[in-house]
Each structure stands twice: as C-alpha cells, then as structure tokens.
Design a protein around this motif. Sequence first.
Motif, PDB file in Angstrom:
ATOM      1  N   ILE A  22      10.501 -35.565  -4.175  1.00  0.00           N
ATOM      2  CA  ILE A  22      10.420 -36.893  -4.797  1.00  0.00           C
ATOM      3  C   ILE A  22       9.250 -36.957  -5.777  1.00  0.00           C
ATOM      4  CG2 ILE A  22      10.140 -39.385  -4.365  1.00  0.00           C
ATOM      5  CD1 ILE A  22      11.191 -38.915  -1.531  1.00  0.00           C
ATOM      6  N   TYR A  23       9.531 -37.508  -6.960  1.00  0.00           N
ATOM      7  CA  TYR A  23       8.449 -37.798  -7.919  1.00  0.00           C
ATOM      8  C   TYR A  23       8.410 -39.303  -8.162  1.00  0.00           C
ATOM      9  CZ  TYR A  23       5.431 -37.494 -12.031  1.00  0.00           C
ATOM     10  OH  TYR A  23       4.386 -37.628 -12.924  1.00  0.00           O
ATOM     11  N   LEU A  24       7.226 -39.869  -7.951  1.00  0.00           N
ATOM     12  CA  LEU A  24       7.070 -41.309  -8.177  1.00  0.00           C
ATOM     13  C   LEU A  24       6.014 -41.522  -9.252  1.00  0.00           C
ATOM     14  CD1 LEU A  24       7.681 -44.259  -7.246  1.00  0.00           C
ATOM     15  CD2 LEU A  24       5.802 -44.014  -5.619  1.00  0.00           C
ATOM     16  N   CYS A  25       6.375 -42.335 -10.276  1.00  0.00           N
ATOM     17  CA  CYS A  25       5.385 -42.631 -11.310  1.00  0.00           C
ATOM     18  C   CYS A  25       4.301 -43.509 -10.712  1.00  0.00           C
ATOM     19  CB  CYS A  25       6.038 -43.344 -12.495  1.00  0.00           C
ATOM     20  SG  CYS A  25       7.056 -42.225 -13.446  1.00  0.00           S
ATOM     21  N   GLY A  26       3.096 -43.033 -10.801  1.00  0.00           N
ATOM     22  CA  GLY A  26       1.971 -43.757 -10.206  1.00  0.00           C
ATOM     23  C   GLY A  26       1.363 -44.745 -11.184  1.00  0.00           C
ATOM     24  N   GLU A 203       3.526 -36.522 -19.811  1.00  0.00           N
ATOM     25  CA  GLU A 203       2.829 -36.034 -18.616  1.00  0.00           C
ATOM     26  C   GLU A 203       3.762 -36.004 -17.409  1.00  0.00           C
ATOM     27  OE1 GLU A 203      -0.079 -39.409 -18.408  1.00  0.00           O
ATOM     28  OE2 GLU A 203       0.544 -39.528 -16.326  1.00  0.00           O
ATOM     29  N   CYS A 204       4.623 -37.022 -17.282  1.00  0.00           N
ATOM     30  CA  CYS A 204       5.495 -37.075 -16.104  1.00  0.00           C
ATOM     31  C   CYS A 204       6.552 -35.970 -16.146  1.00  0.00           C
ATOM     32  CB  CYS A 204       6.152 -38.445 -15.975  1.00  0.00           C
ATOM     33  SG  CYS A 204       4.998 -39.696 -15.377  1.00  0.00           S
ATOM     34  N   SER A 205       7.066 -35.678 -17.363  1.00  0.00           N
ATOM     35  CA  SER A 205       8.030 -34.581 -17.473  1.00  0.00           C
ATOM     36  C   SER A 205       7.359 -33.263 -17.106  1.00  0.00           C
ATOM     37  CB  SER A 205       8.561 -34.475 -18.906  1.00  0.00           C
ATOM     38  OG  SER A 205       9.439 -35.543 -19.175  1.00  0.00           O
ATOM     39  N   PRO A 228      10.865 -47.891 -21.910  1.00  0.00           N
ATOM     40  CA  PRO A 228      11.291 -46.593 -22.427  1.00  0.00           C
ATOM     41  C   PRO A 228      10.864 -45.392 -21.566  1.00  0.00           C
ATOM     42  CG  PRO A 228       9.272 -47.264 -23.537  1.00  0.00           C
ATOM     43  CD  PRO A 228       9.609 -48.362 -22.538  1.00  0.00           C
ATOM     44  N   HIS A 229       9.969 -45.619 -20.579  1.00  0.00           N
ATOM     45  CA  HIS A 229       9.320 -44.472 -19.945  1.00  0.00           C
ATOM     46  C   HIS A 229      10.307 -43.460 -19.353  1.00  0.00           C
ATOM     47  CE1 HIS A 229       6.202 -42.107 -18.202  1.00  0.00           C
ATOM     48  NE2 HIS A 229       6.517 -42.404 -16.958  1.00  0.00           N
ATOM     49  N   HIS A 230      11.179 -43.922 -18.486  1.00  0.00           N
ATOM     50  CA  HIS A 230      12.077 -42.965 -17.829  1.00  0.00           C
ATOM     51  C   HIS A 230      13.172 -42.452 -18.760  1.00  0.00           C
ATOM     52  CE1 HIS A 230      10.743 -44.388 -13.579  1.00  0.00           C
ATOM     53  NE2 HIS A 230       9.875 -43.591 -14.150  1.00  0.00           N
ATOM     54  N   GLU A 231      13.602 -43.317 -19.669  1.00  0.00           N
ATOM     55  CA  GLU A 231      14.570 -42.873 -20.680  1.00  0.00           C
ATOM     56  C   GLU A 231      13.978 -41.695 -21.464  1.00  0.00           C
ATOM     57  OE1 GLU A 231      17.705 -44.958 -21.218  1.00  0.00           O
ATOM     58  OE2 GLU A 231      18.062 -42.853 -21.667  1.00  0.00           O
ATOM     59  N   ASN A 232      12.725 -41.838 -21.831  1.00  0.00           N
ATOM     60  CA  ASN A 232      12.054 -40.784 -22.606  1.00  0.00           C
ATOM     61  C   ASN A 232      11.803 -39.541 -21.762  1.00  0.00           C
ATOM     62  OD1 ASN A 232      12.102 -42.608 -24.639  1.00  0.00           O
ATOM     63  ND2 ASN A 232       9.901 -42.975 -24.706  1.00  0.00           N
ATOM     64  N   GLU A 233      11.473 -39.762 -20.494  1.00  0.00           N
ATOM     65  CA  GLU A 233      11.272 -38.612 -19.602  1.00  0.00           C
ATOM     66  C   GLU A 233      12.542 -37.761 -19.520  1.00  0.00           C
ATOM     67  OE1 GLU A 233       9.663 -38.699 -15.629  1.00  0.00           O
ATOM     68  OE2 GLU A 233       8.483 -40.456 -16.138  1.00  0.00           O
ATOM     69  N   ILE A 234      13.688 -38.438 -19.388  1.00  0.00           N
ATOM     70  CA  ILE A 234      14.958 -37.701 -19.317  1.00  0.00           C
ATOM     71  C   ILE A 234      15.182 -36.920 -20.604  1.00  0.00           C
ATOM     72  CG2 ILE A 234      17.484 -37.926 -19.226  1.00  0.00           C
ATOM     73  CD1 ILE A 234      17.191 -40.264 -17.369  1.00  0.00           C
TER      74      ILE A 234
HETATM   75 ZN   LIG Z   1       5.998 -41.567 -15.202  1.00  0.00          ZN
END
Ligand SMILES: [Zn+2]
Lengths: 462, 197
Positions: A22-26, A203-205, A228-234
């Motif tokens: 599991i990865y959770l954005c902190g 950083e999250c990717s 946009p954060h998770h959209e961009n991560e994908i």
């Molecule tokens: Zn994140």
Amino acid sequence: MQLQDTLSNKEQTLDISKKIKIYLCGVTVYDESHIGHARTIIIFDVLRKYLESKKVEVEFIQNFTDVDDKIINRATTENVSAQEISDKYIKSYFKDFDELNIMRATNYPKATEHIGDIIKFIEKLIDKEIAYVSKNGVYFSVSKFPQYGKLSKKKIDELQSGSRIQIDETKKDPLDFALWKYSGINPTWESPWGKGRPGWHIECSAMSIKYLGENFDIHGGGRDLIFPHHENEIAQSESHTGNQFAKIWMHVGMVTLGGEKMSKSLGNTKSIKYVLENWGPNIIRLFCLSGHYSKVIDYSEEILKENFSKWRQVETCYFELIHANNKNQENISEKIKKIGMKFDKSLENDFNTHLALSSFFELVKETNRLAAEEKLGEENSVIIKKEFQRILKILGLNIPEMSIDEKQKIDELISNREKFRDEKQFVQADKIREKLNEMNIELIDHKEKTIWMKKEKIKSEK
Amino acid sequence: MPDTTITPFSETQDAMKIISLIGMEYKLIDINPIVKEYSMYLVPNEKAKGNLRARVRTNILYYYANIENYLVLGSSDKSEYLTGYFTKFGDGASDLAPIISLYKLQVREIAKHLGIPENIISKKSSPHLWKDHEAEKELGIQYEEIDSILYCLFDEKLSIEKTAETTKIDIKIVEKIHQLNIKSEHKRLQPQKSDMK
Ligand SMILES: [Zn+2]
C-alpha cells in the motif's frame, strides 16, 4: 476482500493470499495536520490492522512532501530554513499520529532524500520523449499519454478549453505539468537540466515504484488528490514503466465543517492537537470511522458528543466483562460468533466501517444488557471478551490496562465506603466517593452488586 | 581532492606546485560528483554537507591506502587539534600525525625552513568545507592570538586569568578558546566503550 476502485469505478478483489503493498500520499509538512488528514490516515490504519489481524503481511509506505512552495514560503516568512520547517512539522506529525494510535508505516520516504531517484525517473521520461525541457523546467507532455483523465474521468479537450489563459508561455500545452522546476531558492539540487527542485507529483511516482514496485496493490489518499495529483502520478508512472501502476485506487472523503470544505486557506480547520486535547484519541477514531470512508463526514461538537457517549458504553462493556460473575447465564456463543462475522463481512465489503461499527455496538449493547439483567457470567465474559478485544484492536481503540495495585486500591476504597455506609457514617462515605470521582472511577449499581469502571478523562465532558 | 564547486582553483594549483617540487606520485580527484550523488539521497543540510566533504576525502585516502598497503598521514596541527578545528573521522582521521605537536605558527616556520613557496605559507588557513570558508573568520580570531593562548593554557598550564594577563588578550576571547577545547574533547578521545574490561 472487495474494495471500490476509483479508476475502474467498480469493486475490485484484493487478493489477500499474499503480501499487500500500500502507498498512501502523506502530508506536506508546512503546518499542523488537521482532522481531515486524520480521517484518511485512520481509515488506512484500520485497513492495515484488519489485514494484519487476518495474518496478511502488509507493506505500508507513506511519504512526507518536504520540498514544496508552501514550505519555502513559510520558511521565508519565519526567516528560517525550509529544512527547519519540515523537521518541525514531521516531529509534530509523529506526536499527533502516535497519540491517535496509528501504527507506524513500514517507511516514511521524504522527497529530499530521493532526488537521485526522481532525476533518473525524469531522465527516462525525457528519453522516451514524453517529457521536454523548457525555459522554466522540465514538463510532462500530457498529449503523449492518451489515457490522461482516466482516473478523474475528465476529458483532455474539456480540460484544455476550460483551463485558464496560459500564464507559462514555455509550456507546449496548458495541461502539461512540471516534473522539475528551475529555482535559485534553497533547497535546490543540480540536475542535468539546471539547478532546481522536483515538482510535487513526481516524488510519489518515484518513491512508490522504488519501494513497492511498478504494480502494487493499493494507492490511497484523500479524494481531493484525485485531480490533478493522482491523475498525474498515473500518467508519469505508466509512461515510465509501460505497465499498470496501482491495482486499486482508494480515496477517502473529506471532513467538512458546517457543510463547508475544511481548508487552511479558509481558516476553518480543526487541528489534530485541538481535537486530541478536547476529545482524546478513541472518540476521534470512532468519529472518523463513523461514515462510509468514501463519503463526506461533517465535523461538529454534537457528533463528537454522540461518539463520546458511545465510547462510555464501550468502557462500561469492558468493565462489566472484567467484573462478570453472575451464576445465571444465557447461552450467547452463537450470537457473538454471528456479530463477529458480520463485523468482518462489513469490512470485506468495500471496507464499510460504518456497518462494522454497528456490529461492534451490537456486541457492546448485548453485553451491557446481559449485565443489567444479571446474566453475565464468567463463561460468557470469556467468549465476549475475546471478540471485544479483537475488534477493539482492529479499530485501534484503547482502554488502558490497569495495574493489579491500582485495582486493589480501588476495591479497598469501595469496601471501606460500604462499611461506612453500613455504619451510617455518611460523611466519611462521601469523602471516599469524592476521592473515587477524582480518580475518574464511576460506580455502577446492579441488584446484587456494585461494580466500578475507570473512565477516560475527556476535557470536553464538562 | 578539490570539490570544484567550492575549492578555489588557486588551492589546486598550490597543491600541484608542491607535488612538482617534491616529485611525488599523485592523483587529482574532484570529489564534487561524489558529494553531489550523496546529497541526492540525504536531507539537505549545508553544515553536515561540509563535514561530508572532509569525510569523503578520508574515504578516498583509505581506499588507496588499502590498495597500496600504505598508512595515511594526517595534516592536523596542534592549534587545530586543541581547538577541535577538524572534522571527526574526516581530516581528523589518520594513522600518523607528524605535525600534531606543532602550533600553526611553528608549522609556518618549518615550512619556511623547508623552502615551501611563500604564498602557500602566508595564505589564510582554510578547510574550504563550504564556499569562502576561512578558519580565522569562522573562529573570529587570528592564529597568532590562538597560538599564544593555547601555549599559555596547555604548555605553561596557566589559568584563564593568567593567560589573559600574559598575552594581553581580552579574557572573553581566552575563555572562548578554552571552551572550544572543552567542547571538542570527544573528538580527541577513542570511542567510549561500555562494559569492556
Ligand atoms: Zn502523492
């Protein structure tokens, strides 16, 4: 276990026959965390505790964003280094979340300690001609990822026509987002393209893939991170690896205040320090678990008060179980087993903590009813206590263990008080009662006996 | 071993000058890419990074000492040693410290005797752990004064008051140098060992 996946908009099966990653954005460490952060992190904490109670191994990664405009701005205002700001709020984070009884993650990677990984990640995107170097930094070219918008269900052309007039002329497309920003304000790092710092999304990717691999089980965060954060991560991650990124996207709803979004810019946040001081960790956890995780919950003193009285019922249940000694017992093992199964089923079905809590309170009420009807014997107590403790542990609720000395002292005071009352020495008896009150000991009268319970001190009770 | 983003080029030139005078073997290694790679994975901190530069140099020295079966010579002098003006396990780490019993002013005298070029002898002492880093600027006092104070305190074993009187240096400065010595005691000791008989 079934979990609603934001990406496919369907329930997906979580395969718990192997280790779960599991990865959770902190949090971005520039200020105190608030109840909204607490909710997301508590939901994932309970998910993890549940999985581990089923002997599933969980690798849990939660980042700290410690390089960001907000941190730099705050550092400038306070005339200290960005590092001092992020250090301060990382310490503060652990103080709050340890007190909330959150299990520590397997690792808390920081952006500043992964600049090398981030640079390599960006280099590969440039090699693949998915990212480009411009005058202000390195940008991700959204048009190179045709599936862009698949998580947030936004259409690229709608986004483009809806976007405000392009301020940054150096971008090829207004939707392109920064992977690396040139900057002269510390902290900065040398890069093949120029001195600067990473954009937020990269950083999250880089860190999730580094620790969990290209295709891990669950990626989580608050609903406000979908776009946009998770959209961009994908977009970054799948362009980089050519594979599916997270298998399940799990998003936790916001906490509102009087129906309004809680946000630092509106100044209507409730800090974790504030709610902890007034309500303590157990009531906050009950509140955060009270709705379905994907829906909004509204914060109000009334709702916390409701959870406060629920918590008192839980404490009563615990002490009734400890003192249980009725001879006349009901056969309850089937009933308890059913409640436990219902609890698990609720969590297995898109992690419905709201329903799971109902089962838990069924158990609590049942116990308290048996006690009131003088039908709670030792055998019953053993059966119920096992289930009660199991659920308590999963929910991360905590009734402090009392030492034998402390218990003996309380028993002594109570028997002295009874003696005084029998001798009609009411002044002395009242004095003992006061003393018990000071120790937060409440007496519960039953027909045949009087038992005591030690209540958690809650500041807002008065 | 310059860090080419920090170390002035003149320092490298001076080193090359000495090397050609003595005719010894040498390697010119820019530690910048190594330090840079480190800082890509560590929380940023300028001071710690400064000391990291000194320790990177030590790592490289011992790397080659390993290969050649050599001992590493330390360059610390008595002034630096007593004030703790060195990086623990950085420039403070060595197998032999040939000039450790000489104050900085004495080192300069010997250098003259050995025929070291004048500009090297007279230039400001600097560890160059960060840009424009100078020892006297950081310590806030000249080495002439530091050496007189240290000599009175440690060779003549005079009190702080007596030292101030003898050297005619402000007692506050004497006190400061004395404190530097006390606070750096850990740098001069072997690691403290628990339960070792
Ligand atoms: Zn994140």
